[in-house]
Design a protein around this motif. Structure first.
Motif, PDB file in Angstrom:
ATOM      1  N   GLU A  88       0.823  -1.207   0.000  1.00 36.43           N
ATOM      2  CA  GLU A  88       0.000   0.000   0.000  1.00 36.43           C
ATOM      3  C   GLU A  88       0.859   1.260   0.000  1.00 36.43           C
ATOM      4  O   GLU A  88       0.575   2.223  -0.726  1.00 36.43           O
ATOM      5  N   SER A  89       1.905   1.280   0.808  1.00 37.84           N
ATOM      6  CA  SER A  89       2.783   2.440   0.868  1.00 37.84           C
ATOM      7  C   SER A  89       3.459   2.696  -0.475  1.00 37.84           C
ATOM      8  O   SER A  89       3.560   3.843  -0.923  1.00 37.84           O
ATOM      9  N   ALA A  90       3.921   1.622  -1.125  1.00 36.41           N
ATOM     10  CA  ALA A  90       4.568   1.768  -2.434  1.00 36.41           C
ATOM     11  C   ALA A  90       3.579   2.295  -3.473  1.00 36.41           C
ATOM     12  O   ALA A  90       3.934   3.132  -4.318  1.00 36.41           O
ATOM     13  N   ILE A  91       2.344   1.816  -3.417  1.00 33.81           N
ATOM     14  CA  ILE A  91       1.318   2.294  -4.350  1.00 33.81           C
ATOM     15  C   ILE A  91       1.087   3.786  -4.152  1.00 33.81           C
ATOM     16  O   ILE A  91       1.023   4.555  -5.120  1.00 33.81           O
ATOM     17  N   LYS A  92       0.974   4.206  -2.890  1.00 35.46           N
ATOM     18  CA  LYS A  92       0.717   5.615  -2.606  1.00 35.46           C
ATOM     19  C   LYS A  92       1.877   6.506  -3.035  1.00 35.46           C
ATOM     20  O   LYS A  92       1.679   7.673  -3.375  1.00 35.46           O
ATOM     21  N   MET A  93       3.095   5.977  -3.002  1.00 35.31           N
ATOM     22  CA  MET A  93       4.249   6.725  -3.513  1.00 35.31           C
ATOM     23  C   MET A  93       4.112   7.020  -4.998  1.00 35.31           C
ATOM     24  O   MET A  93       4.575   8.034  -5.490  1.00 35.31           O
ATOM     25  N   GLY A  94       3.512   6.044  -5.705  1.00 34.25           N
ATOM     26  CA  GLY A  94       3.369   6.191  -7.148  1.00 34.25           C
ATOM     27  C   GLY A  94       4.227   5.253  -7.968  1.00 34.25           C
ATOM     28  O   GLY A  94       4.454   5.500  -9.155  1.00 34.25           O
ATOM     29  N   VAL A  95       4.717   4.151  -7.361  1.00 32.41           N
ATOM     30  CA  VAL A  95       5.513   3.202  -8.136  1.00 32.41           C
ATOM     31  C   VAL A  95       4.630   2.531  -9.187  1.00 32.41           C
ATOM     32  O   VAL A  95       3.405   2.527  -9.094  1.00 32.41           O
ATOM     33  N   ASP A  96       5.265   1.955 -10.180  1.00 29.58           N
ATOM     34  CA  ASP A  96       4.550   1.312 -11.283  1.00 29.58           C
ATOM     35  C   ASP A  96       4.387  -0.188 -11.078  1.00 29.58           C
ATOM     36  O   ASP A  96       3.410  -0.784 -11.525  1.00 29.58           O
ATOM     37  N   ILE A  97       5.369  -0.790 -10.423  1.00 29.13           N
ATOM     38  CA  ILE A  97       5.394  -2.238 -10.216  1.00 29.13           C
ATOM     39  C   ILE A  97       5.827  -2.510  -8.778  1.00 29.13           C
ATOM     40  O   ILE A  97       6.749  -1.870  -8.273  1.00 29.13           O
ATOM     41  N   VAL A  98       5.163  -3.455  -8.134  1.00 30.56           N
ATOM     42  CA  VAL A  98       5.600  -3.918  -6.815  1.00 30.56           C
ATOM     43  C   VAL A  98       5.996  -5.379  -6.950  1.00 30.56           C
ATOM     44  O   VAL A  98       5.208  -6.204  -7.427  1.00 30.56           O
ATOM     45  N   GLU A  99       7.221  -5.691  -6.534  1.00 24.32           N
ATOM     46  CA  GLU A  99       7.695  -7.077  -6.557  1.00 24.32           C
ATOM     47  C   GLU A  99       7.360  -7.740  -5.235  1.00 24.32           C
ATOM     48  O   GLU A  99       7.608  -7.171  -4.167  1.00 24.32           O
ATOM     49  N   ILE A 100       6.750  -8.927  -5.297  1.00 24.27           N
ATOM     50  CA  ILE A 100       6.432  -9.698  -4.096  1.00 24.27           C
ATOM     51  C   ILE A 100       6.831 -11.154  -4.310  1.00 24.27           C
ATOM     52  O   ILE A 100       6.958 -11.619  -5.444  1.00 24.27           O
ATOM     53  N   ASP A 101       7.028 -11.864  -3.199  1.00 22.97           N
ATOM     54  CA  ASP A 101       7.487 -13.254  -3.244  1.00 22.97           C
ATOM     55  C   ASP A 101       6.407 -14.195  -2.737  1.00 22.97           C
ATOM     56  O   ASP A 101       5.695 -13.875  -1.780  1.00 22.97           O
ATOM     57  N   LEU A 102       6.329 -15.367  -3.369  1.00 21.50           N
ATOM     58  CA  LEU A 102       5.287 -16.330  -3.003  1.00 21.50           C
ATOM     59  C   LEU A 102       5.869 -17.609  -2.420  1.00 21.50           C
ATOM     60  O   LEU A 102       6.911 -18.097  -2.854  1.00 21.50           O
ATOM     61  N   GLN A 103       5.155 -18.144  -1.433  1.00 21.52           N
ATOM     62  CA  GLN A 103       5.410 -19.483  -0.893  1.00 21.52           C
ATOM     63  C   GLN A 103       4.064 -20.172  -0.709  1.00 21.52           C
ATOM     64  O   GLN A 103       3.019 -19.504  -0.682  1.00 21.52           O
ATOM     65  N   ARG A 104       4.085 -21.501  -0.576  1.00 28.92           N
ATOM     66  CA  ARG A 104       2.836 -22.246  -0.398  1.00 28.92           C
ATOM     67  C   ARG A 104       2.895 -23.092   0.869  1.00 28.92           C
ATOM     68  O   ARG A 104       3.880 -23.780   1.125  1.00 28.92           O
ATOM     69  N   THR A 105       1.829 -23.040   1.639  1.00 26.90           N
ATOM     70  CA  THR A 105       1.775 -23.764   2.907  1.00 26.90           C
ATOM     71  C   THR A 105       1.514 -25.256   2.676  1.00 26.90           C
ATOM     72  O   THR A 105       1.187 -25.689   1.559  1.00 26.90           O
ATOM     73  N   LYS A 106       1.594 -26.002   3.746  1.00 27.93           N
ATOM     74  CA  LYS A 106       1.365 -27.448   3.690  1.00 27.93           C
ATOM     75  C   LYS A 106      -0.018 -27.774   3.156  1.00 27.93           C
ATOM     76  O   LYS A 106      -0.196 -28.753   2.408  1.00 27.93           O
ATOM     77  N   ASP A 107      -1.010 -26.948   3.503  1.00 29.38           N
ATOM     78  CA  ASP A 107      -2.376 -27.199   3.056  1.00 29.38           C
ATOM     79  C   ASP A 107      -2.755 -26.372   1.825  1.00 29.38           C
ATOM     80  O   ASP A 107      -3.934 -26.184   1.529  1.00 29.38           O
ATOM     81  N   GLY A 108      -1.754 -25.856   1.101  1.00 33.10           N
ATOM     82  CA  GLY A 108      -2.001 -25.302  -0.225  1.00 33.10           C
ATOM     83  C   GLY A 108      -2.359 -23.834  -0.310  1.00 33.10           C
ATOM     84  O   GLY A 108      -2.758 -23.356  -1.377  1.00 33.10           O
ATOM     85  N   GLU A 109      -2.193 -23.066   0.768  1.00 30.52           N
ATOM     86  CA  GLU A 109      -2.485 -21.626   0.722  1.00 30.52           C
ATOM     87  C   GLU A 109      -1.245 -20.871   0.229  1.00 30.52           C
ATOM     88  O   GLU A 109      -0.132 -21.109   0.688  1.00 30.52           O
TER      89      GLU A 109
END
Length: 297
Positions: free
Chosen positions: A58-79
Motif C-alpha cells: 500500500e505504501s509503495a502504491i501511494k508513492m506512485g511506483v509502477d510495479i511492486v515485486e512480491i514473493d510467493l510461498q505455499r503452505t502445507k495445506d495449499g495456501e
C-alpha cells in the motif's frame, strides 16, 4: 439524494482513475514507451513496513511506483502466502519450513521488520495482495512459477490477470511450454546475465521467438561493454530493466552508489545504458529523482 448521487459519481471516478493507471502502465510496457522511467519497488516499501506485507504494498502504491515485486510461498495445506524465504524464521514470529506448516498456524503469527522486531502486521495471502493491488499497480510475482496454475486461478478470481509481470531465466521454448495461453495476459520478461558469452544471442533469440516487452539485464562491472551497446541495439524494440538492489547486479550503479552520487547511479543506468525500468530498495528516493528530471509523474 443529490449528495448521494455526487458521492457515487466521485467513487466511480476514483475507481476508474485507479483502473486507468494500470492500463497506462501496461500500455507503456506493451508499446515500448521510452519517454519515462518506471519504478519497481522490491518487496514493497520494506524500509517503512515489513517486507511482503500488505502495508508495504500500500505504501509503495501511494508513492506512485509502477510495479511492486512480491514473493510467493505455499503452505502445507495449499495456501499461497507472501514471503521471500522458504522458512518462517527471519521475517515472522514463527519457525519452520512454510511447506511443512499449515495456514492456520501462520495466521497466528506476526511479521518482523528489517530490524527483526515483531510488528502488528500479519502474513498476507496472495489473494489479499491481488485484491489490494487491483487496478492500482502492476505486480511482479517472484517464485510463482512453481505453482502458476493455482496462481492464475486466483488472478482470474480477483480480476487481475492483466496486471501481472513474471520474470525468469528459462529459454523461450520453456516459457511458452510452461505458460502457454497465459501469455496473452501475463507479461513475461527474460532475465539475461550480460557477463555470459552468449548473452547477446540469447536476447536476439528471445526477441525473435517471443518479442518480450522488456529484459532484465545483469552485469558485474563496467569493463563489460555489452550494456553500452545494447542501449542502441534494443532501442525501439524492447525496454531495459536494471536492478539496483546491490552493486553486482548493475555494474556498481546501485542504490548505495546513487546515495553517494545519484547521476553515477540511477543517472548512469538511465542515460548511458537506456534503462526504462529500475527495481529498487529505495523507491521514494528514486521517484524523487525521476520527477525532478521529468521522467515520472
Amino acid at each position: 439524494m443529490r449528495n448521494i448521487v455526487l458521492f457515487v459519481c466521485l467513487l466511480a471516478a476514483i475507481v476508474s482513475s485507479a483502473q486507468d493507471r494500470v492500463s497506462q502502465i501496461r500500455k507503456k510496457l506493451l508499446n515500448c514507451d521510452e519517454k519515462t522511467v518506471m519504478v519497481a519497488s522490491h518487496r514493497g516499501d520494506w524500509r517503512n513496513f515489513p517486507e511482503n506485507s500488505l502495508e508495504a504494498i500500500e505504501s509503495a502504491i501511494k508513492m506512485g511506483v509502477d510495479i511492486v515485486e512480491i514473493d510467493l510461498q505455499r503452505t502445507k495445506d495449499g495456501e499461497l502466502i507472501l514471503m521471500h524465504d522458504a522458512t518462517l524464521d527471519r521475517t515472522s514470529t514463527g519457525t519452520g519450513m512454510i511447506a511443512d506448516t499449515t495456514f492456520a498456524y501462520i495466521k497466528t503469527l506476526k511479521l518482523r521488520n528489517g530490524c527483526n522486531i515483531r510488528t502488528k502486521h500479519n502474513v498476507p495471502t496472495l489473494r489479499e495482495a491481488l485484491k489490494l493491488a487491483k487496478g492500482r499497480v502492476m505486480l511482479n510475482l517472484d517464485k510463482a512459477d512453481r505453482y502458476f496454475e493455482q496462481v492464475y486461478e486466483l488472478m482470474k478470481e480477483t480480476g487481475t490477470t492483466k496486471q501481472i509481470v513474471m520474470k525468469g531465466i528459462k529459454s523461450a521454448d520453456e516459457v511458452k511450454t510452461q505458460y502457454g495461453e497465459y501469455l496473452k495476459d501475463v507479461i513475461y520478461m527474460p532475465i539475461v546475465n550480460l557477463d555470459n558469452g552468449d548473452a547477446e544471442n540469447q536476447i536476439e533469440q528471445f526477441i525473435h521467438d517471443m518479442h518480450p516487452v522488456a529484459f532484465e539485464l545483469l552485469y558485474l562491472e563496467d569493463k563489460n561493454t555489452l550494456p553500452l551497446r545494447l542501449k542502441n541495439s534494443l532501442k525501439g524494440r524492447t525496454l531495459i530493466w536494471y536492478n539496483t538492489l546491490w552493486d553486482t547486479m548493475a555494474g556498481g550503479h546501485d542504490d548505495d552508489a546513487s546515495l553517494d552520487n545519484i547521476d553515477n547511479g540511477y543517472g548512469y543506468l538511465i542515460d548511458r545504458l537506456g534503462a526504462r525500468i529500475i527495481q529498487t530498495d529505495r523507491p521514494q528516493f528514486l521517484l524523487n529523482y525521476l520527477r525532478s528530471r521529468g521522467l515520472h509523474n
